[in-house]
Design a protein around this motif. Structure first.
Motif, PDB file in Angstrom:
ATOM      1  N   PHE A 266      40.532  -8.753 -16.933  1.00 23.10           N
ATOM      2  CA  PHE A 266      39.679  -8.308 -17.769  1.00 23.10           C
ATOM      3  C   PHE A 266      40.081  -7.345 -19.391  1.00 23.10           C
ATOM      4  CE2 PHE A 266      36.801  -6.228 -16.159  1.00 23.10           C
ATOM      5  CZ  PHE A 266      36.428  -5.305 -16.518  1.00 23.10           C
ATOM      6  N   LYS A 267      40.248  -7.464 -20.561  1.00 24.61           N
ATOM      7  CA  LYS A 267      40.731  -6.905 -21.944  1.00 24.61           C
ATOM      8  C   LYS A 267      38.999  -6.275 -22.417  1.00 24.61           C
ATOM      9  CE  LYS A 267      44.791  -8.468 -22.794  1.00 24.61           C
ATOM     10  NZ  LYS A 267      45.511  -9.727 -24.190  1.00 24.61           N
ATOM     11  N   GLU A 268      39.335  -4.785 -22.230  1.00 17.91           N
ATOM     12  CA  GLU A 268      38.096  -4.296 -22.868  1.00 17.91           C
ATOM     13  C   GLU A 268      38.191  -3.215 -23.955  1.00 17.91           C
ATOM     14  OE1 GLU A 268      35.340  -0.753 -20.404  1.00 17.91           O
ATOM     15  OE2 GLU A 268      34.467  -2.894 -20.329  1.00 17.91           O
ATOM     16  N   LYS A 269      37.487  -3.217 -25.201  1.00 24.92           N
ATOM     17  CA  LYS A 269      37.877  -2.099 -26.228  1.00 24.92           C
ATOM     18  C   LYS A 269      36.916  -0.673 -26.185  1.00 24.92           C
ATOM     19  CE  LYS A 269      39.543  -4.864 -29.521  1.00 24.92           C
ATOM     20  NZ  LYS A 269      39.843  -5.613 -30.610  1.00 24.92           N
ATOM     21  N   ARG A 270      37.717   0.387 -25.704  1.00 26.94           N
ATOM     22  CA  ARG A 270      36.672   1.044 -25.716  1.00 26.94           C
ATOM     23  C   ARG A 270      37.155   2.517 -26.718  1.00 26.94           C
ATOM     24  NH1 ARG A 270      36.582   3.112 -19.213  1.00 26.94           N
ATOM     25  NH2 ARG A 270      35.368   0.985 -18.271  1.00 26.94           N
ATOM     26  N   SER A 271      36.069   3.421 -26.907  1.00 25.64           N
ATOM     27  CA  SER A 271      36.603   4.371 -28.979  1.00 25.64           C
ATOM     28  C   SER A 271      37.034   5.717 -27.195  1.00 25.64           C
ATOM     29  CB  SER A 271      35.021   4.524 -29.008  1.00 25.64           C
ATOM     30  OG  SER A 271      33.626   5.337 -28.088  1.00 25.64           O
ATOM     31  N   ILE A 272      37.584   5.907 -28.582  1.00 29.95           N
ATOM     32  CA  ILE A 272      38.891   7.807 -28.310  1.00 29.95           C
ATOM     33  C   ILE A 272      37.970   8.329 -29.532  1.00 29.95           C
ATOM     34  CG2 ILE A 272      40.672   8.435 -29.151  1.00 29.95           C
ATOM     35  CD1 ILE A 272      42.541   5.561 -28.143  1.00 29.95           C
ATOM     36  N   PRO A 273      37.027   9.428 -28.433  1.00 29.10           N
ATOM     37  CA  PRO A 273      36.512  10.414 -29.613  1.00 29.10           C
ATOM     38  C   PRO A 273      37.878  11.002 -30.533  1.00 29.10           C
ATOM     39  CG  PRO A 273      36.203  10.921 -27.815  1.00 29.10           C
ATOM     40  CD  PRO A 273      36.653   9.373 -27.426  1.00 29.10           C
ATOM     41  N   TYR A 274      37.635  11.395 -31.749  1.00 28.25           N
ATOM     42  CA  TYR A 274      38.235  12.498 -32.412  1.00 28.25           C
ATOM     43  C   TYR A 274      37.820  14.015 -31.986  1.00 28.25           C
ATOM     44  CZ  TYR A 274      34.086  12.648 -35.613  1.00 28.25           C
ATOM     45  OH  TYR A 274      33.380  12.820 -36.081  1.00 28.25           O
ATOM     46  N   PRO A 275      39.119  14.567 -31.852  1.00 29.78           N
ATOM     47  CA  PRO A 275      38.726  16.025 -32.240  1.00 29.78           C
ATOM     48  C   PRO A 275      37.839  16.970 -32.999  1.00 29.78           C
ATOM     49  CG  PRO A 275      40.970  15.617 -32.001  1.00 29.78           C
ATOM     50  CD  PRO A 275      40.677  14.089 -31.912  1.00 29.78           C
TER      51      PRO A 275
ATOM     52  N   LEU B 294      40.333   3.246 -31.301  1.00 29.61           N
ATOM     53  CA  LEU B 294      39.598   2.105 -30.374  1.00 29.61           C
ATOM     54  C   LEU B 294      41.152   1.896 -29.475  1.00 29.61           C
ATOM     55  CD1 LEU B 294      37.634  -0.678 -31.665  1.00 29.61           C
ATOM     56  CD2 LEU B 294      36.517   0.782 -30.717  1.00 29.61           C
ATOM     57  N   LYS B 295      40.701   1.624 -27.754  1.00 22.69           N
ATOM     58  CA  LYS B 295      42.121   1.998 -27.480  1.00 22.69           C
ATOM     59  C   LYS B 295      41.575   0.337 -26.703  1.00 22.69           C
ATOM     60  CE  LYS B 295      40.859   4.510 -23.907  1.00 22.69           C
ATOM     61  NZ  LYS B 295      41.674   5.597 -22.796  1.00 22.69           N
ATOM     62  N   GLU B 296      42.789  -0.564 -26.110  1.00 24.53           N
ATOM     63  CA  GLU B 296      41.965  -1.825 -25.751  1.00 24.53           C
ATOM     64  C   GLU B 296      42.449  -1.490 -23.716  1.00 24.53           C
ATOM     65  OE1 GLU B 296      42.152  -6.024 -27.192  1.00 24.53           O
ATOM     66  OE2 GLU B 296      44.543  -5.486 -25.769  1.00 24.53           O
ATOM     67  N   ILE B 297      41.938  -1.819 -23.289  1.00 21.15           N
ATOM     68  CA  ILE B 297      42.546  -1.518 -21.848  1.00 21.15           C
ATOM     69  C   ILE B 297      42.407  -3.049 -21.048  1.00 21.15           C
ATOM     70  CG2 ILE B 297      41.622   0.723 -21.330  1.00 21.15           C
ATOM     71  CD1 ILE B 297      39.305   0.131 -20.124  1.00 21.15           C
ATOM     72  N   ILE B 298      43.325  -3.611 -19.593  1.00 17.75           N
ATOM     73  CA  ILE B 298      42.862  -4.246 -18.893  1.00 17.75           C
ATOM     74  C   ILE B 298      42.538  -3.504 -18.031  1.00 17.75           C
ATOM     75  CG2 ILE B 298      44.312  -5.829 -17.532  1.00 17.75           C
ATOM     76  CD1 ILE B 298      46.440  -5.616 -19.976  1.00 17.75           C
TER      77      ILE B 298
ATOM     78  N   ASP C 165      31.694 -13.196  -2.785  1.00 21.75           N
ATOM     79  CA  ASP C 165      30.754 -14.709  -2.856  1.00 21.75           C
ATOM     80  C   ASP C 165      30.109 -14.384  -4.136  1.00 21.75           C
ATOM     81  OD1 ASP C 165      31.240 -14.553  -0.075  1.00 21.75           O
ATOM     82  OD2 ASP C 165      30.079 -13.576   1.142  1.00 21.75           O
ATOM     83  N   GLY C 166      31.112 -14.196  -4.894  1.00 18.30           N
ATOM     84  CA  GLY C 166      30.067 -14.485  -6.424  1.00 18.30           C
ATOM     85  C   GLY C 166      28.543 -12.712  -6.778  1.00 18.30           C
ATOM     86  N   ILE C 167      29.214 -11.721  -5.940  1.00 20.52           N
ATOM     87  CA  ILE C 167      28.483 -10.558  -6.328  1.00 20.52           C
ATOM     88  C   ILE C 167      29.554  -9.765  -7.045  1.00 20.52           C
ATOM     89  CG2 ILE C 167      27.319  -9.089  -5.319  1.00 20.52           C
ATOM     90  CD1 ILE C 167      25.789 -10.647  -3.655  1.00 20.52           C
ATOM     91  N   GLU C 168      29.743  -9.248  -7.867  1.00 19.80           N
ATOM     92  CA  GLU C 168      30.380  -8.750  -8.655  1.00 19.80           C
ATOM     93  C   GLU C 168      30.270  -7.017  -7.614  1.00 19.80           C
ATOM     94  OE1 GLU C 168      30.986  -5.592 -12.657  1.00 19.80           O
ATOM     95  OE2 GLU C 168      30.012  -7.799 -12.878  1.00 19.80           O
ATOM     96  N   ILE C 169      31.069  -6.387  -7.209  1.00 23.25           N
ATOM     97  CA  ILE C 169      31.124  -5.001  -6.557  1.00 23.25           C
ATOM     98  C   ILE C 169      31.583  -3.817  -7.700  1.00 23.25           C
ATOM     99  CG2 ILE C 169      32.478  -3.716  -4.601  1.00 23.25           C
ATOM    100  CD1 ILE C 169      30.402  -6.107  -4.232  1.00 23.25           C
ATOM    101  N   LYS C 170      32.572  -4.065  -7.998  1.00 25.33           N
ATOM    102  CA  LYS C 170      33.662  -2.569  -8.737  1.00 25.33           C
ATOM    103  C   LYS C 170      34.559  -3.388  -9.553  1.00 25.33           C
ATOM    104  CE  LYS C 170      35.405   1.253  -7.559  1.00 25.33           C
ATOM    105  NZ  LYS C 170      35.304   2.332  -5.879  1.00 25.33           N
ATOM    106  N   ASP C 171      34.593  -2.906 -10.713  1.00 28.04           N
ATOM    107  CA  ASP C 171      35.269  -2.818 -11.546  1.00 28.04           C
ATOM    108  C   ASP C 171      36.521  -1.878 -11.923  1.00 28.04           C
ATOM    109  OD1 ASP C 171      34.484  -4.764 -12.881  1.00 28.04           O
ATOM    110  OD2 ASP C 171      33.310  -3.852 -14.215  1.00 28.04           O
ATOM    111  N   TYR C 172      38.118  -1.446 -12.169  1.00 27.61           N
ATOM    112  CA  TYR C 172      38.631  -0.603 -11.905  1.00 27.61           C
ATOM    113  C   TYR C 172      39.756  -1.040 -13.401  1.00 27.61           C
ATOM    114  CZ  TYR C 172      38.918  -0.495  -6.516  1.00 27.61           C
ATOM    115  OH  TYR C 172      38.057  -0.472  -5.509  1.00 27.61           O
ATOM    116  N   ILE C 173      40.027  -0.003 -13.409  1.00 26.19           N
ATOM    117  CA  ILE C 173      40.610   0.424 -14.763  1.00 26.19           C
ATOM    118  C   ILE C 173      42.342   1.062 -14.687  1.00 26.19           C
ATOM    119  CG2 ILE C 173      40.911   1.501 -16.751  1.00 26.19           C
ATOM    120  CD1 ILE C 173      37.973   2.729 -16.500  1.00 26.19           C
TER     121      ILE C 173
END
Length: 142
Positions: free
Chosen positions: A90-99, A123-127, A134-142
């Motif tokens: 899946f794709k997800e957008k995450r914010s990039i804080p400015y320094p 904003l950056k888009e990550i995959i 068995d239908g139960i979400e276990i973990k997300d990997y970036i």
């Protein structure tokens, strides 16, 4: 009691030895298989879990997990569990804080600050990959 001839006894012994040597007289074992939210109790003459899964026509993907392992020999009363593992991207957008940079100067009063350059949140888009068992979400990997 009937008297059997030597010839009859030899035929019976020959049949027993033949069946034993060629594996036709395998012992039956009772096992329980849990797959796709179903408990299946059965009696089988299969030798390994792999043979049993194949005979039950359970389609396994490369990600599915079988416990005990497929190479294990079947034992009386064994419990076998098939875990269905699904991997989805899946794709997800995450914010990039400015320094924020601080530069101290003797020209300002103590505790006073001046913004030299205004930043903007990026904003950056990550995959990522989500794993569920068995239908139960276990973990997300970036």
């Amino acid at each position: 009691m009937k008297n059997y001839s030597r010839k009859d006894i030899w035929y019976v012994l020959l049949i027993i030895v033949t069946f034993t040597l060629f594996g036709y007289a395998k012992s039956l074992v009772d096992v329980t298989v849990y797959v796709d939210n179903n408990f299946i109790e059965l009696r089988t003459n299969k030798v390994t879990i792999s043979n049993l899964v194949e005979s039950m026509k359970i389609n396994l993907t490369k990600d599915d997990i079988v416990r005990p392992s497929l190479e294990s020999k079947l034992k009386q009363g064994m419990f076998i569990r098939v875990y269905r593992v699904a991997k989805t991207e899946f794709k997800e957008k995450r914010s990039i804080p400015y320094p924020t940079y601080h530069k101290y100067t003797p020209q300002l009063l103590l505790g006073k600050t001046i913004v030299k350059q205004h930043g903007k949140q990026g904003l950056k888009e990550i995959i990522a990959q989500r794993i569920s068992v068995d239908g139960i979400e276990i973990k997300d990997y970036i």
